[in-house]
Scaffold this motif. Structure first.
Motif, PDB file in Angstrom:
ATOM      1  N   ILE A  37       2.410   4.060 -10.509  1.00 24.04           N
ATOM      2  CA  ILE A  37       1.551   4.578  -9.725  1.00 24.04           C
ATOM      3  C   ILE A  37       1.944   4.726  -8.368  1.00 24.04           C
ATOM      4  O   ILE A  37       2.674   3.464  -7.897  1.00 24.04           O
ATOM      5  CB  ILE A  37       0.171   3.783  -9.606  1.00 24.04           C
ATOM      6  CG1 ILE A  37      -0.777   4.318  -8.650  1.00 24.04           C
ATOM      7  CG2 ILE A  37       0.523   2.296  -9.290  1.00 24.04           C
ATOM      8  CD1 ILE A  37      -2.242   3.700  -9.087  1.00 24.04           C
ATOM      9  N   THR A  38       1.747   5.734  -7.662  1.00 21.77           N
ATOM     10  CA  THR A  38       2.402   6.055  -6.430  1.00 21.77           C
ATOM     11  C   THR A  38       1.431   5.290  -5.487  1.00 21.77           C
ATOM     12  O   THR A  38       0.344   4.883  -5.638  1.00 21.77           O
ATOM     13  CB  THR A  38       2.649   7.338  -6.076  1.00 21.77           C
ATOM     14  OG1 THR A  38       1.398   7.937  -5.851  1.00 21.77           O
ATOM     15  CG2 THR A  38       3.480   7.997  -6.859  1.00 21.77           C
ATOM     16  N   GLY A  39       1.920   5.001  -4.046  1.00 21.59           N
ATOM     17  CA  GLY A  39       1.195   4.670  -2.786  1.00 21.59           C
ATOM     18  C   GLY A  39       0.100   5.424  -2.779  1.00 21.59           C
ATOM     19  O   GLY A  39      -0.970   4.971  -2.218  1.00 21.59           O
ATOM     20  N   ARG A  40       0.213   6.699  -3.221  1.00 20.50           N
ATOM     21  CA  ARG A  40      -1.079   7.754  -2.935  1.00 20.50           C
ATOM     22  C   ARG A  40      -1.992   7.664  -4.336  1.00 20.50           C
ATOM     23  O   ARG A  40      -2.913   8.770  -4.242  1.00 20.50           O
ATOM     24  CB  ARG A  40      -0.558   8.863  -2.581  1.00 20.50           C
ATOM     25  CG  ARG A  40      -0.050   8.996  -1.186  1.00 20.50           C
ATOM     26  CD  ARG A  40       0.447  10.467  -0.748  1.00 20.50           C
ATOM     27  NE  ARG A  40       0.735  10.546   0.534  1.00 20.50           N
ATOM     28  CZ  ARG A  40       1.129  11.486   1.252  1.00 20.50           C
ATOM     29  NH1 ARG A  40       0.841  12.815   0.807  1.00 20.50           N
ATOM     30  NH2 ARG A  40       1.699  11.639   2.601  1.00 20.50           N
ATOM     31  N   SER A  41      -1.426   6.627  -5.190  1.00 15.96           N
ATOM     32  CA  SER A  41      -2.361   6.709  -6.321  1.00 15.96           C
ATOM     33  C   SER A  41      -2.212   7.599  -7.423  1.00 15.96           C
ATOM     34  O   SER A  41      -3.040   8.025  -8.234  1.00 15.96           O
ATOM     35  CB  SER A  41      -3.759   6.409  -6.139  1.00 15.96           C
ATOM     36  OG  SER A  41      -4.164   4.989  -5.587  1.00 15.96           O
ATOM     37  N   LEU A  42      -1.080   8.635  -7.183  1.00 18.14           N
ATOM     38  CA  LEU A  42      -0.658   9.574  -8.347  1.00 18.14           C
ATOM     39  C   LEU A  42      -0.092   8.802  -9.545  1.00 18.14           C
ATOM     40  O   LEU A  42       0.559   7.701  -9.365  1.00 18.14           O
ATOM     41  CB  LEU A  42       0.451  10.645  -7.882  1.00 18.14           C
ATOM     42  CG  LEU A  42       0.149  11.255  -6.798  1.00 18.14           C
ATOM     43  CD1 LEU A  42       1.392  12.151  -6.259  1.00 18.14           C
ATOM     44  CD2 LEU A  42      -1.024  12.287  -7.282  1.00 18.14           C
TER      45      LEU A  42
ATOM     46  N   SER B 251       0.863  -1.123  -0.015  1.00 23.76           N
ATOM     47  CA  SER B 251      -0.213  -0.057  -0.131  1.00 23.76           C
ATOM     48  C   SER B 251       0.780   1.273  -0.002  1.00 23.76           C
ATOM     49  O   SER B 251       0.084   2.236  -0.472  1.00 23.76           O
ATOM     50  CB  SER B 251      -1.121  -0.071   1.045  1.00 23.76           C
ATOM     51  OG  SER B 251      -0.285  -0.217   2.527  1.00 23.76           O
ATOM     52  N   THR B 252       2.121   1.153   0.408  1.00 26.03           N
ATOM     53  CA  THR B 252       2.788   2.502   0.514  1.00 26.03           C
ATOM     54  C   THR B 252       4.112   2.540  -0.424  1.00 26.03           C
ATOM     55  O   THR B 252       4.763   3.467  -0.551  1.00 26.03           O
ATOM     56  CB  THR B 252       3.605   2.564   2.006  1.00 26.03           C
ATOM     57  OG1 THR B 252       4.198   1.300   2.261  1.00 26.03           O
ATOM     58  CG2 THR B 252       2.445   2.533   3.155  1.00 26.03           C
ATOM     59  N   SER B 253       3.912   1.560  -1.395  1.00 26.73           N
ATOM     60  CA  SER B 253       5.073   1.380  -2.331  1.00 26.73           C
ATOM     61  C   SER B 253       4.495   1.722  -3.766  1.00 26.73           C
ATOM     62  O   SER B 253       3.432   1.388  -4.118  1.00 26.73           O
ATOM     63  CB  SER B 253       5.604  -0.214  -2.472  1.00 26.73           C
ATOM     64  OG  SER B 253       6.140  -0.700  -1.328  1.00 26.73           O
ATOM     65  N   ALA B 254       5.248   2.671  -4.552  1.00 27.07           N
ATOM     66  CA  ALA B 254       4.996   3.015  -5.923  1.00 27.07           C
ATOM     67  C   ALA B 254       5.216   1.755  -6.751  1.00 27.07           C
ATOM     68  O   ALA B 254       6.167   0.800  -6.437  1.00 27.07           O
ATOM     69  CB  ALA B 254       5.760   4.119  -6.324  1.00 27.07           C
ATOM     70  N   MET B 255       4.595   1.403  -7.685  1.00 21.72           N
ATOM     71  CA  MET B 255       4.462   0.417  -8.520  1.00 21.72           C
ATOM     72  C   MET B 255       4.557   0.737 -10.010  1.00 21.72           C
ATOM     73  O   MET B 255       4.002   1.882 -10.290  1.00 21.72           O
ATOM     74  CB  MET B 255       3.428  -0.861  -8.384  1.00 21.72           C
ATOM     75  CG  MET B 255       3.504  -1.184  -6.999  1.00 21.72           C
ATOM     76  SD  MET B 255       4.796  -2.160  -6.615  1.00 21.72           S
ATOM     77  CE  MET B 255       4.401  -3.494  -7.620  1.00 21.72           C
TER      78      MET B 255
END
Lengths: 117, 112
Positions: A51-56, A30-34
């Motif tokens: 996509i970042t952990g904050r969904s950017l 959940s906190t990892s960019a993928m």
């Protein structure tokens, strides 16, 4: 141990759609960019989307407007919705975990996408 | 054309030292952004080899080292071994593009 398992690759006609998935385990998803990185046959690596952990979300110019990256943190899963597929999208698509400062520290084995009539 | 430029191929004999260059510009490496290196053995997924210009992940032999100067970076492999035969890619951040992740075109290392 970090594990990334891609699925969803297939043979599709030009103009068609596909949805790739990547199931992750072994780290705090959940906190990892993928991201997704692709490799056309006999060619080099090409970054596709992150996509970042904050969904950017971020996209390469070649796929912007056609591909959509998303994540479901409840299922430790990332998706890549690919629309209006073209022959030049033919590639092995890798799921990768961001290492924290714009690099990928773990990679899946890839899923093959072939766009052809 | 890749944003980062690498030689298509390099070669060396076992035990020798080889260097792979990665040339960028003022919007990526020259702007101070880190360079990272990946090794892709034949038929396998890429593997992180060097991150943050000079750092090796756990398990990567110290025969592999990275450096950066100005708008360029280099990967050096000392004591070349047959198992080092692979494709090597540099990667960095670029502030001019819609997304930050950029790769070099890749360099094929042949161990003679």
């Amino acid at each position: 141990e970090v594990q990334l398992l891609e699925s969803g690759g297939a043979l599709v006609q030009p103009g068609g759609s596909l949805r790739l998935s990547c199931v992750a385990s072994g780290f705090t998803f959940s906190t990892s960019a993928m991201g997704w990185v692709r490799q056309a046959p006999g060619k080099g690596l090409e970054w596709v989307s992150t996509i970042t952990g904050r969904s950017l979300t971020y996209y390469a110019g070649s796929v912007k407007g056609r591909f959509t990256i998303s994540r479901d943190n409840s299922k430790n899963t990332m998706h890549l919705q690919m629309n209006d597929l073209r022959a030049e999208d033919t590639a092995l698509y890798y799921c990768a975990k961001d290492g924290g400062t714009y690099f990928f520290d773990n990679w899946g084995q890839g899923t093959q996408v072939t766009v052809s009539s | 054309q890749s944003v980062l430029t690498q030689p298509p191929s390099v070669s060396g004999a076992p035990g020798q030292r080889v260097t792979i260059s990665c040339t960028g510009s003022s919007s990526n490496i020259g702007a101070g952004y880190d360079v990272h290196w990946y090794q892709q053995l034949p038929g396998t997924a890429p593997k992180l080899l060097i991150y943050g210009n000079t750092n090796r992940p756990s398990g990567v032999p110290d025969r592999f080292s990275g450096s950066k100067s100005g708008s360029s970076a280099s990967l050096t492999i000392t004591g070349l071994q047959a198992e080092d035969a692979a494709d090597y890619y540099c990667q960095s951040y670029d502030s001019n593009l819609s997304g930050p992740w950029v790769f070099g075109g890749g360099t094929k290392l042949t161990v003679l």
